[in-house]
Design a protein around this motif. Structure first.
Motif, PDB file in Angstrom:
ATOM      1  N   THR A   1       0.647   9.221  -7.401  1.00 21.56           N
ATOM      2  CA  THR A   1      -0.079  10.008  -6.412  1.00 21.56           C
ATOM      3  C   THR A   1       0.473   9.739  -5.020  1.00 21.56           C
ATOM      4  OG1 THR A   1      -1.724   8.257  -6.172  1.00 21.56           O
ATOM      5  CG2 THR A   1      -2.215   9.999  -7.752  1.00 21.56           C
ATOM      6  N   ASN A   2       0.187  10.670  -4.121  1.00 21.25           N
ATOM      7  CA  ASN A   2       0.485  10.484  -2.703  1.00 21.25           C
ATOM      8  C   ASN A   2      -0.834  10.486  -1.946  1.00 21.25           C
ATOM      9  OD1 ASN A   2       3.454  10.484  -2.669  1.00 21.25           O
ATOM     10  ND2 ASN A   2       3.236  12.562  -3.458  1.00 21.25           N
ATOM     11  N   LEU A   3      -1.082   9.422  -1.206  1.00 17.73           N
ATOM     12  CA  LEU A   3      -2.330   9.251  -0.481  1.00 17.73           C
ATOM     13  C   LEU A   3      -2.083   9.351   1.022  1.00 17.73           C
ATOM     14  CD1 LEU A   3      -3.825   6.157  -2.357  1.00 17.73           C
ATOM     15  CD2 LEU A   3      -4.214   8.577  -2.844  1.00 17.73           C
ATOM     16  N   SER A   4      -2.969  10.036   1.713  1.00 16.50           N
ATOM     17  CA  SER A   4      -2.903  10.118   3.170  1.00 16.50           C
ATOM     18  C   SER A   4      -3.980   9.211   3.754  1.00 16.50           C
ATOM     19  CB  SER A   4      -3.118  11.566   3.643  1.00 16.50           C
ATOM     20  OG  SER A   4      -2.035  12.379   3.258  1.00 16.50           O
ATOM     21  N   LEU A   5      -3.548   8.173   4.462  1.00 20.70           N
ATOM     22  CA  LEU A   5      -4.492   7.218   5.007  1.00 20.70           C
ATOM     23  C   LEU A   5      -3.779   6.307   6.003  1.00 20.70           C
ATOM     24  CD1 LEU A   5      -5.004   4.212   2.643  1.00 20.70           C
ATOM     25  CD2 LEU A   5      -3.401   6.017   2.067  1.00 20.70           C
ATOM     26  N   PRO A   6      -4.533   5.619   6.857  1.00 18.36           N
ATOM     27  CA  PRO A   6      -3.925   4.636   7.753  1.00 18.36           C
ATOM     28  C   PRO A   6      -3.258   3.517   6.965  1.00 18.36           C
ATOM     29  CG  PRO A   6      -6.134   5.208   8.483  1.00 18.36           C
ATOM     30  CD  PRO A   6      -5.966   5.811   7.123  1.00 18.36           C
ATOM     31  N   ASP A   7      -2.142   3.014   7.471  1.00 18.22           N
ATOM     32  CA  ASP A   7      -1.386   1.995   6.761  1.00 18.22           C
ATOM     33  C   ASP A   7      -2.246   0.791   6.393  1.00 18.22           C
ATOM     34  OD1 ASP A   7       0.664   3.694   7.246  1.00 18.22           O
ATOM     35  OD2 ASP A   7       1.739   2.399   8.659  1.00 18.22           O
ATOM     36  N   SER A   8      -3.122   0.389   7.288  1.00 19.61           N
ATOM     37  CA  SER A   8      -3.905  -0.832   7.079  1.00 19.61           C
ATOM     38  C   SER A   8      -4.892  -0.721   5.926  1.00 19.61           C
ATOM     39  CB  SER A   8      -4.671  -1.182   8.362  1.00 19.61           C
ATOM     40  OG  SER A   8      -5.573  -0.132   8.697  1.00 19.61           O
ATOM     41  N   LEU A   9      -5.184   0.499   5.490  1.00 20.54           N
ATOM     42  CA  LEU A   9      -6.194   0.679   4.452  1.00 20.54           C
ATOM     43  C   LEU A   9      -5.610   0.814   3.048  1.00 20.54           C
ATOM     44  CD1 LEU A   9      -8.749   3.098   6.159  1.00 20.54           C
ATOM     45  CD2 LEU A   9      -8.788   0.618   6.011  1.00 20.54           C
ATOM     46  N   LEU A  10      -4.286   0.813   2.930  1.00 13.90           N
ATOM     47  CA  LEU A  10      -3.679   1.011   1.613  1.00 13.90           C
ATOM     48  C   LEU A  10      -4.120  -0.040   0.593  1.00 13.90           C
ATOM     49  CD1 LEU A  10      -1.767   2.739  -0.075  1.00 13.90           C
ATOM     50  CD2 LEU A  10       0.111   1.241   0.641  1.00 13.90           C
ATOM     51  N   PRO A  11      -4.260  -1.313   0.965  1.00 17.47           N
ATOM     52  CA  PRO A  11      -4.647  -2.307  -0.048  1.00 17.47           C
ATOM     53  C   PRO A  11      -6.121  -2.266  -0.435  1.00 17.47           C
ATOM     54  CG  PRO A  11      -3.487  -3.323   1.820  1.00 17.47           C
ATOM     55  CD  PRO A  11      -3.913  -1.960   2.244  1.00 17.47           C
ATOM     56  N   VAL A  12      -6.920  -1.490   0.236  1.00 18.05           N
ATOM     57  CA  VAL A  12      -8.368  -1.564   0.001  1.00 18.05           C
ATOM     58  C   VAL A  12      -8.888  -0.262  -0.588  1.00 18.05           C
ATOM     59  CG1 VAL A  12      -8.867  -3.350   1.680  1.00 18.05           C
ATOM     60  CG2 VAL A  12      -8.770  -0.975   2.438  1.00 18.05           C
ATOM     61  N   ARG A  13      -8.265   0.170  -1.690  1.00 19.22           N
ATOM     62  CA  ARG A  13      -8.705   1.410  -2.302  1.00 19.22           C
ATOM     63  C   ARG A  13      -9.038   1.175  -3.771  1.00 19.22           C
ATOM     64  NH1 ARG A  13      -4.959  -0.267  -4.975  1.00 19.22           N
ATOM     65  NH2 ARG A  13      -2.843   0.495  -5.086  1.00 19.22           N
ATOM     66  N   SER A  14      -9.845   2.072  -4.322  1.00 20.08           N
ATOM     67  CA  SER A  14     -10.275   1.969  -5.704  1.00 20.08           C
ATOM     68  C   SER A  14     -10.184   3.343  -6.351  1.00 20.08           C
ATOM     69  CB  SER A  14     -11.722   1.457  -5.757  1.00 20.08           C
ATOM     70  OG  SER A  14     -12.216   1.497  -7.085  1.00 20.08           O
ATOM     71  N   PHE A  15      -9.576   3.403  -7.543  1.00 18.51           N
ATOM     72  CA  PHE A  15      -9.396   4.670  -8.243  1.00 18.51           C
ATOM     73  C   PHE A  15     -10.463   4.854  -9.317  1.00 18.51           C
ATOM     74  CE2 PHE A  15      -5.297   4.443  -6.272  1.00 18.51           C
ATOM     75  CZ  PHE A  15      -4.854   5.749  -6.196  1.00 18.51           C
TER      76      PHE A  15
END
Length: 262
Positions: free
Chosen positions: A143-157
């Protein structure tokens, strides 16, 4: 472990380099292959197909548990492998060209999330790549996600499906894959940030993300719709918000095949 003596489907991977090394020599190099780790005789190997596996020559230096998912890049010299005996469930010895990348694993729900409601911490999936992998009932999605760089490690699928969905025939699949019906199962993919980790309503950059999801329940639920030992799946994903962020617009992937293990 036993050596594998037949590797036909290894050629279905991403072929990066092939060369002849004199008479009888044949080296194949493949990159970023979806794989599932296993352990036998205290050695770590990787399944690259449901019943085909490779053993890195540096297996002792790896740190993977059985069932963990990875992307692996390797080369194999076919001239150095044992082709004299056909042994099912063996392996090919390979040389890793980069350190394997661990792929996060998430759960798959058999109760569909409320697709009409925006989750409190919902993220948007910009797009899904036309590349998929399914090894040992672990589905790899790109997938390609659009988000601030700092938030990439704090996601849940969250990947979910409904067992009582109506399975429809797809005439395009009938033509392109030469199947009788072309039944397609639908799954829904969403992403959330962890609570209290800033805002995501103003995405800044696009990040490529690879994740794995177990699909054994999906396969067993809809095995009756399989054709040629595979099941067609289409992923619907939360692509954008409406103007006031109260509803979601859903995109969808192309239909792809996952193997049905009999």
């Amino acid at each position: 472990m036993k050596k594998l003596t037949f590797i036909s489907s290894i050629f279905t991977g991403i072929l990066l380099f092939t060369s002849c090394l004199g008479e009888g020599g044949h080296v194949i190099e493949l990159g970023l292959q979806p794989a599932v780790a296993g352990i036998e005789d205290e050695e770590i190997f990787f399944y690259i197909k449901d019943t085909e596996r490779v053993l890195p020559s540096t297996s002792s230096s790896l740190n993977f548990g059985a069932g963990e998912c990875a992307l692996i890049s390797y080369k194999v010299d076919l001239s150095e492998q044992d082709h004299t005996n056909s042994v099912d469930g063996g392996y090919y010895t390979v040389t890793l060209t980069t350190t394997p990348t661990t792929v996060p694993r998430w759960s798959t729900g058999n109760q569909l999330t409320d697709t009409a409601t925006v989750l409190p911490n919902e993220w948007i999936i910009s797009s899904m790549e036309s590349r998929y992998g399914c090894v040992r009932n672990q589905l790899f999605l790109y997938t390609n996600l659009s988000l601030p760089d700092s938030l990439l490690p704090v996601r849940s699928f969250d990947l979910s499906f409904t067992p009582n969905q109506t399975i429809l025939e797809d005439t395009t699949l009938q033509k392109n894959y030469n199947v009788v019906h072309g039944y397609v199962c639908e799954m829904f993919l969403r992403v959330e940030k962890f609570p209290g980790e800033g805002t995501v309503r103003q995405p800044r950059n696009t990040h490529r993300d690879v994740n794995a999801f177990p699909v054994g329940d999906l396969v067993s639920t809809f095995a009756q719709y399989a054709e040629d030992d595979s099941l067609f799946v289409r992923i619907k994903y939360a692509k954008s918000f409406n103007s006031d962020s109260t509803k979601l617009n859903w995109g969808e992937s192309e239909a792809f095949r996952i193997p049905v293990r009999r």
